[in-house]
Write an enzyme that holds these catalytic residues in place. Structure first.
Site, PDB file in Angstrom:
ATOM      1  CB  SER A 260      25.432  67.543  29.247  1.00 46.74           C
ATOM      2  OG  SER A 260      25.042  66.613  28.250  1.00 46.74           O
TER       3      SER A 260
ATOM      4  CE1 TYR B 210      30.279  64.800  30.381  1.00 43.03           C
ATOM      5  CE2 TYR B 210      28.306  63.857  29.368  1.00 43.03           C
ATOM      6  CZ  TYR B 210      29.174  64.919  29.550  1.00 43.03           C
ATOM      7  OH  TYR B 210      28.934  66.113  28.916  1.00 43.03           O
TER       8      TYR B 210
END
Length: 249
Positions: free
Chosen positions: A129, A142
């Protein structure tokens, strides 16, 4: 080629399936929801093996490998996020996130890599990401898991240079998918308009994988932001990220 895709029931994982199918590749699709996997593969027109499995569970990766044996391509896409202050989040869910986003991905890469190295052929698509490029207040764990994925995968790409095995890391920015609902944060109409679709991100990742590229950041704006986060003052990057994450409340 025989292609294994984790997290294949929705989002980017599901969007990748018709791309592989269009080129005639056989699929092994993995996720917890069997019904969703059946729906995702129903009209692809290629042989598809469905494996309903929670990769966050101990022993799940070994069980998967015993069932599938070696494959030609592994897409490590399974993962999830949680929105909220670290101190207020459920510890069990944080542990589950680490187990899936980090431990399962590491084990998958290790176990499927061995036969690829032996035959000097294979590909990995590791879904990280743009969160990997900076700390993320309100999604601290995360962001940290995706930083791990990026670091591990780039290191492996260097280690495997000339081996016949390639490792491609896909870094999407905010994407329209079930991920947002699972993470528990709001997507405003303005933010939604700026998001890429899962199909758009999947096409970027697929092209990069097939070309053997090491890193693919989906979207020109996301590439710019990723570079800025690397060269900008650390404190400023953190403050901007914090402000952006607060806007989701």
């Amino acid at each position: 080629m025989r292609v294994l895709v984790t997290g294949a029931s929705s989002g980017i994982g599901r969007a990748l399936l018709p791309l592989f199918a269009a080129d005639g590749h056989e699929l092994v699709v993995v996720a917890r929801r069997e019904t969703a996997l059946e729906e995702a593969t129903r009209s692809l027109g290629v042989k598809s093996e469905i494996v309903a499995l929670d990769l966050a569970k101990p022993g799940a990766v070994d069980a998967l490998f015993q069932r599938t044996g070696p494959v030609d391509v592994v897409v490590n896409n399974a993962g999830f996020g949680l929105y909220g202050l670290f101190a207020e989040q459920d510890r069990a869910k944080l542990s589950e996130m680490i187990a899936l986003n980090i431990a399962a991905l590491t084990e998958m890469t290790h176990v499927y890599l061995a036969p690829m190295r032996a035959r000097r052929s294979g590909k990995f698509l590791q879904v990280a990401s743009t969160a990997a490029f900076q700390p993320g207040p309100r999604m601290a764990v995360y962001y940290a898991t995706k930083a791990y994925v990026l670091s591990l995968s780039e290191a492996l790409a260097a280690e495997l240079e000339g081996s016949g095995v390639t490792v491609t890391t896909l870094c999407p920015g905010p994407t329209r998918s079930e991920f947002n609902d699972t993470a528990g944060y709001a997507v405003t109409p303005l933010v939604d308009k700026q998001m890429m679709t899962s199909d758009e991100v999947a096409r970027v990742g697929y092209r990069a994988l097939m070309r053997g590229e090491r890193l693919a950041i989906a979207g020109a704006k996301n590439k710019l932001l990723a570079v800025a986060s690397q060269v900008g003052p650390r404190g400023l990057v953190l403050a901007v990220t914090d402000r952006l994450m607060r806007s989701r409340e």
